[in-house]
Design an enzyme around this catalytic site. Structure first.
Site, PDB file in Angstrom:
ATOM      1  N   HIS A 214       0.852  -1.186   0.000  1.00 37.79           N
ATOM      2  CA  HIS A 214       0.000   0.000   0.000  1.00 37.79           C
ATOM      3  C   HIS A 214       0.890   1.239   0.000  1.00 37.79           C
ATOM      4  CE1 HIS A 214      -3.867  -1.967   1.826  1.00 37.79           C
ATOM      5  NE2 HIS A 214      -3.320  -2.713   0.868  1.00 37.79           N
TER       6      HIS A 214
ATOM      7  N   GLU B 190       1.137   3.875   1.852  1.00 42.97           N
ATOM      8  CA  GLU B 190       1.752   4.255   3.125  1.00 42.97           C
ATOM      9  C   GLU B 190       2.919   3.334   3.478  1.00 42.97           C
ATOM     10  OE1 GLU B 190      -2.651   5.419   3.422  1.00 42.97           O
ATOM     11  OE2 GLU B 190      -1.489   3.768   2.571  1.00 42.97           O
TER      12      GLU B 190
ATOM     13  N   CYS C  95      -5.876   2.460   5.857  1.00 37.19           N
ATOM     14  CA  CYS C  95      -6.558   1.214   6.175  1.00 37.19           C
ATOM     15  C   CYS C  95      -5.978   0.666   7.489  1.00 37.19           C
ATOM     16  CB  CYS C  95      -6.365   0.210   5.037  1.00 37.19           C
ATOM     17  SG  CYS C  95      -4.707  -0.529   4.991  1.00 37.19           S
TER      18      CYS C  95
ATOM     19  N   CYS D 283      -2.168  -0.142   7.240  1.00 33.03           N
ATOM     20  CA  CYS D 283      -1.343   1.056   7.151  1.00 33.03           C
ATOM     21  C   CYS D 283      -1.377   1.838   8.453  1.00 33.03           C
ATOM     22  CB  CYS D 283      -1.787   1.917   5.978  1.00 33.03           C
ATOM     23  SG  CYS D 283      -1.474   1.099   4.391  1.00 33.03           S
TER      24      CYS D 283
END
Length: 159
Positions: A56, A58, A86, A89
């Protein structure tokens, strides 16, 4: 730091989200890590190009920032992300310990385009054996040995 400067960094994160999504790297998410007004790490969602569900934006940006700084934490850094993080993250951000996080889109905005984290939040609250993917603990006598060794080690890294 004024809101306009924060918005400028968020604009960079948003541009990265479009860049990654535009080349099919993954979902429309981007992230920038800044320290003292300098970008130390950035990235966009790379789940599809890396075949990595943890890639992801991040996580990518945090990994790059930590590598650039030679540290497993980000003290004094600010994370700018195109969307509210999320659960994965969010965990990575807390482990990295930045000074602050700024985001643009909400988790409701993400859910509206198919990136809904509600299942994960519900699963966290359930007993491990009752989750949609069962988590089964087995008693293995040797499992505690590395933990005891870690606890007994003097001068080892603590985080």
């Amino acid at each position: 730091m004024d809101d306009e400067r924060h918005r400028g960094w968020l604009e960079r994160a948003i541009a990265l989200s479009g860049e990654g999504a535009g080349i099919g790297a993954g979902g429309p998410f981007g992230c920038v890590v800044v320290r003292d007004g300098v970008v130390v790490g950035e990235g966009y969602n790379r789940v599809l190009v890396d075949n990595d569900p943890t890639a992801h934006a991040e996580v990518v940006a945090i990994r790059r920032a930590c590598a650039a700084l030679g540290s497993n934490q980000l003290p004094g850094c600010v994370v700018y992300t195109s969307c509210e993080p999320c659960p994965m993250c969010l965990g990575a951000i807390y482990w990295a310990r930045p000074a602050a996080v700024y985001y643009a889109n909400t988790h409701q905005d993400a859910a509206a385009i198919g990136f809904d984290d509600a299942l994960i939040y519900r699963e966290i609250e359930r007993e491990p054996a009752d989750r949609s993917i069962p988590f089964v603990r087995l008693d293995v006598p040797s499992a505690g040995r590395p933990f005891a060794d870690w606890a007994a080690r003097s001068g080892g890294p603590r985080y």
